[in-house]
Motif scaffolding. Structure first.
Motif, PDB file in Angstrom:
ATOM      1  N   ASP A  89       0.839  -1.198   0.000  1.00 19.70           N
ATOM      2  CA  ASP A  89       0.000   0.000   0.000  1.00 19.70           C
ATOM      3  C   ASP A  89       0.874   1.248   0.000  1.00 19.70           C
ATOM      4  N   GLY A  90       1.943   1.223   0.791  1.00 12.50           N
ATOM      5  CA  GLY A  90       2.878   2.342   0.787  1.00 12.50           C
ATOM      6  C   GLY A  90       3.589   2.490  -0.538  1.00 12.50           C
ATOM      7  N   ALA A  91       3.940   1.346  -1.150  1.00 13.46           N
ATOM      8  CA  ALA A  91       4.592   1.391  -2.462  1.00 13.46           C
ATOM      9  C   ALA A  91       3.668   2.018  -3.499  1.00 13.46           C
ATOM     10  N   ALA A  92       2.365   1.726  -3.392  1.00 17.89           N
ATOM     11  CA  ALA A  92       1.401   2.326  -4.309  1.00 17.89           C
ATOM     12  C   ALA A  92       1.369   3.841  -4.133  1.00 17.89           C
ATOM     13  N   SER A  93       1.467   4.293  -2.889  1.00 14.60           N
ATOM     14  CA  SER A  93       1.493   5.734  -2.617  1.00 14.60           C
ATOM     15  C   SER A  93       2.716   6.391  -3.250  1.00 14.60           C
ATOM     16  N   VAL A  94       3.870   5.712  -3.164  1.00 13.14           N
ATOM     17  CA  VAL A  94       5.091   6.242  -3.781  1.00 13.14           C
ATOM     18  C   VAL A  94       4.925   6.331  -5.297  1.00 13.14           C
ATOM     19  N   LEU A  95       4.340   5.294  -5.907  1.00  8.99           N
ATOM     20  CA  LEU A  95       4.126   5.302  -7.359  1.00  8.99           C
ATOM     21  C   LEU A  95       3.192   6.433  -7.778  1.00  8.99           C
ATOM     22  N   ILE A  96       2.157   6.672  -6.983  1.00  7.88           N
ATOM     23  CA  ILE A  96       1.237   7.776  -7.284  1.00  7.88           C
ATOM     24  C   ILE A  96       1.995   9.101  -7.222  1.00  7.88           C
ATOM     25  N   GLY A  97       2.853   9.256  -6.214  1.00  4.92           N
ATOM     26  CA  GLY A  97       3.645  10.471  -6.101  1.00  4.92           C
ATOM     27  C   GLY A  97       4.573  10.670  -7.288  1.00  4.92           C
ATOM     28  N   LEU A  98       5.238   9.599  -7.715  1.00  4.19           N
ATOM     29  CA  LEU A  98       6.135   9.691  -8.872  1.00  4.19           C
ATOM     30  C   LEU A  98       5.363   9.995 -10.149  1.00  4.19           C
ATOM     31  N   LEU A  99       4.151   9.448 -10.259  1.00  3.11           N
ATOM     32  CA  LEU A  99       3.292   9.751 -11.409  1.00  3.11           C
ATOM     33  C   LEU A  99       2.971  11.236 -11.453  1.00  3.11           C
ATOM     34  N   LEU A 100       2.603  11.797 -10.306  1.00  2.00           N
ATOM     35  CA  LEU A 100       2.281  13.224 -10.249  1.00  2.00           C
ATOM     36  C   LEU A 100       3.503  14.078 -10.565  1.00  2.00           C
ATOM     37  N   MET A 101       4.661  13.668 -10.077  1.00  3.08           N
ATOM     38  CA  MET A 101       5.886  14.416 -10.367  1.00  3.08           C
ATOM     39  C   MET A 101       6.204  14.396 -11.860  1.00  3.08           C
ATOM     40  N   SER A 102       5.906  13.267 -12.525  1.00  5.49           N
ATOM     41  CA  SER A 102       6.145  13.171 -13.973  1.00  5.49           C
ATOM     42  C   SER A 102       5.248  14.138 -14.736  1.00  5.49           C
ATOM     43  N   VAL A 103       3.969  14.198 -14.345  1.00  8.22           N
ATOM     44  CA  VAL A 103       3.040  15.147 -14.975  1.00  8.22           C
ATOM     45  C   VAL A 103       3.512  16.575 -14.728  1.00  8.22           C
ATOM     46  N   ALA A 104       3.943  16.852 -13.486  1.00 11.84           N
ATOM     47  CA  ALA A 104       4.404  18.194 -13.142  1.00 11.84           C
ATOM     48  C   ALA A 104       5.629  18.580 -13.966  1.00 11.84           C
ATOM     49  N   PHE A 105       6.572  17.653 -14.111  1.00 18.54           N
ATOM     50  CA  PHE A 105       7.786  17.935 -14.886  1.00 18.54           C
ATOM     51  C   PHE A 105       7.440  18.250 -16.341  1.00 18.54           C
ATOM     52  N   PHE A 106       6.500  17.501 -16.904  1.00 20.32           N
ATOM     53  CA  PHE A 106       6.085  17.733 -18.295  1.00 20.32           C
ATOM     54  C   PHE A 106       5.478  19.131 -18.433  1.00 20.32           C
ATOM     55  N   LEU A 107       4.590  19.500 -17.512  1.00 19.39           N
ATOM     56  CA  LEU A 107       3.971  20.822 -17.557  1.00 19.39           C
ATOM     57  C   LEU A 107       5.004  21.928 -17.355  1.00 19.39           C
ATOM     58  N   LEU A 108       5.946  21.704 -16.445  1.00 17.30           N
ATOM     59  CA  LEU A 108       6.995  22.696 -16.211  1.00 17.30           C
ATOM     60  C   LEU A 108       7.810  22.932 -17.474  1.00 17.30           C
ATOM     61  N   ARG A 109       8.145  21.866 -18.164  1.00 15.07           N
ATOM     62  CA  ARG A 109       8.957  21.996 -19.379  1.00 15.07           C
ATOM     63  C   ARG A 109       8.214  22.777 -20.452  1.00 15.07           C
ATOM     64  N   GLU A 110       6.929  22.436 -20.655  1.00 14.00           N
ATOM     65  CA  GLU A 110       6.153  23.109 -21.690  1.00 14.00           C
ATOM     66  C   GLU A 110       5.899  24.571 -21.331  1.00 14.00           C
ATOM     67  N   THR A 111       5.589  24.841 -20.069  1.00 16.77           N
ATOM     68  CA  THR A 111       5.257  26.207 -19.662  1.00 16.77           C
ATOM     69  C   THR A 111       6.488  27.097 -19.637  1.00 16.77           C
ATOM     70  N   LYS A 112       7.629  26.530 -19.300  1.00 21.70           N
ATOM     71  CA  LYS A 112       8.869  27.310 -19.300  1.00 21.70           C
ATOM     72  C   LYS A 112       9.118  27.901 -20.686  1.00 21.70           C
ATOM     73  N   ALA A 113       8.950  27.088 -21.712  1.00 18.00           N
ATOM     74  CA  ALA A 113       9.178  27.559 -23.078  1.00 18.00           C
ATOM     75  C   ALA A 113       8.219  28.693 -23.438  1.00 18.00           C
ATOM     76  N   LEU A 114       6.958  28.590 -22.987  1.00 21.45           N
ATOM     77  CA  LEU A 114       5.974  29.624 -23.295  1.00 21.45           C
ATOM     78  C   LEU A 114       6.273  30.911 -22.537  1.00 21.45           C
ATOM     79  N   LEU A 115       6.697  30.796 -21.285  1.00 18.30           N
ATOM     80  CA  LEU A 115       7.002  31.991 -20.498  1.00 18.30           C
ATOM     81  C   LEU A 115       8.229  32.719 -21.032  1.00 18.30           C
ATOM     82  N   ILE A 116       9.227  31.969 -21.459  1.00 21.43           N
ATOM     83  CA  ILE A 116      10.430  32.589 -22.027  1.00 21.43           C
ATOM     84  C   ILE A 116      10.084  33.344 -23.304  1.00 21.43           C
ATOM     85  N   GLY A 117       9.148  32.798 -24.061  1.00 16.20           N
ATOM     86  CA  GLY A 117       8.703  33.467 -25.280  1.00 16.20           C
ATOM     87  C   GLY A 117       8.892  32.600 -26.507  1.00 16.20           C
ATOM     88  N   GLU A 118       7.868  31.861 -26.875  1.00 15.98           N
ATOM     89  CA  GLU A 118       7.921  31.020 -28.073  1.00 15.98           C
ATOM     90  C   GLU A 118       7.357  31.783 -29.275  1.00 15.98           C
TER      91      GLU A 118
END
Length: 335
Positions: free
Chosen positions: A206-235
């Motif tokens: 059950d704890g391992a599942a919680s860790v996997l959920i956290g890593l999943l959320l971090m992956s989504v966050a990293f993807f959004l950060l990468r895309e938004t960074k490019a837009l904020l800098i000026g695409e």
């Protein structure tokens, strides 16, 4: 360089796609608030770390939905003296805040809770409440996801998903969909953690599942950060669109040649264009003005997202210097 710059009036209409993304965002907020509460109740009843992480996930997602709505609203504010090109990048800023909150609050807390549960496991209680909550959550999240995926498909048209996300300048069209997708997958992970934890009598799963959920959320966050960074800098425009724009300007009667064309998005539907244009030598000032008007009309018909266009009169030497430089740097193949 002599100059003849004309600004196209900024659009008063809401950016395209915002009506649709608003509907999917509201649907996601309602769904997340509804299921977030019952997930925490189920977590308290069962002692499941995965259920607790899912509760955090839902509450973070509902808060993020409000931030996306705020960003869309702020982006519609008209230009003023302090922000002459408008407030379109407000949306990009709030999507960045969303990504940080997903990473730090959703992902970080879930990983911490999971690791704590693995190190100090507690016997799992009756999982029936967790199963009921997870089943209801899947139904509600599925309905919200269905709204989001329908509108996302309409927005992307025939483009592949990753190509659309890369080319899109409106992250609200896919940010909530990514969160919904992560929510669906997170529920399945939580279900597996609770089920196998009881089946095998290994509460650490059950704890391992919680860790996997956290890593999943971090992956989504990293993807959004990468895309938004490019837009904020000026695409700017993609290379093929920029070449198409240059060709459109070049074929306008009265245009002899085209130098550099610069572009930058200040919002999903706020595109600034600056083009160096060499006009036919026999044209006089009134004829050049009329040609510039025609260039603007042609550009607006092909690229409706243009809010400001500045056409600068360039000499033959300036255009030649640009061509030599771009050929060396291979900026615009075929120019």
């Amino acid at each position: 360089m002599s100059e003849k710059s004309i600004a196209i009036d900024a659009h008063d209409d809401a950016p395209k796609g915002h009506g649709e993304s608003t509907a999917s965002t509201i649907a996601a907020i309602v769904a997340n608030i509804a299921i977030g509460v019952i997930k925490f109740i189920a977590a308290a009843m069962t002692g499941s770390a995965a259920m607790f992480s899912e509760g955090i996930h839902s509450i973070v997602d509902s808060g993020n939905g409000f931030l996306v709505l705020l960003g869309m609203r702020q982006a519609k504010k008209p230009a003023d003296i302090s922000h002459p090109f408008g407030y379109g990048r407000e949306l990009y800023f709030w999507i960045l805040v969303v990504a940080v909150s997903i990473f730090a609050v959703g992902g970080g807390v879930s990983v911490y809770e999971g690791i704590h549960n693995i190190r100090f496991p507690e016997p799992l209680m009756d999982p029936k409440a967790a199963y009921i909550v997870l089943a209801l959550s899947l139904l509600i999240e599925g309905a919200s996801f269905g709204v989001g995926i329908k509108q996302f498909r309409e927005a992307k048209g025939k483009l592949r998903t990753l190509d659309f996300i890369k080319r899109s300048k409106d992250p609200s069209l896919y940010a909530i969909l990514l969160e919904d997708s992560a929510a669906m997958l997170g529920l399945l992970i939580a279900l597996a953690g609770v089920y196998f934890g009881h089946l095998l009598d290994i509460p650490q799963l059950d704890g391992a599942a919680s860790v996997l959920i956290g890593l999943l959320l971090m992956s989504v966050a990293f993807f959004l950060l990468r895309e938004t960074k490019a837009l904020l800098i000026g695409e700017g425009l993609e290379k093929d669109d920029l070449l198409r724009m240059r060709a459109l300007i070049a074929k306008t009667p009265g245009v002899h040649d085209v130098g550099i064309v610069r572009s930058q998005f200040f919002g999903p539907q706020d595109l600034l264009i600056n083009a160096d244009v060499q006009f036919d030598p026999e044209l006089h000032s009134p004829e050049i003005d009329a040609t510039i008007d025609q260039i603007e009309t042609n550009l607006q018909s092909e690229f409706p997202e243009i809010s400001n266009a500045f056409i600068e009169v360039a000499s033959a030497d300036e255009v030649a210097a640009y061509r030599e430089r771009s050929a060396l740097q291979k900026e615009y193949p075929g120019s």
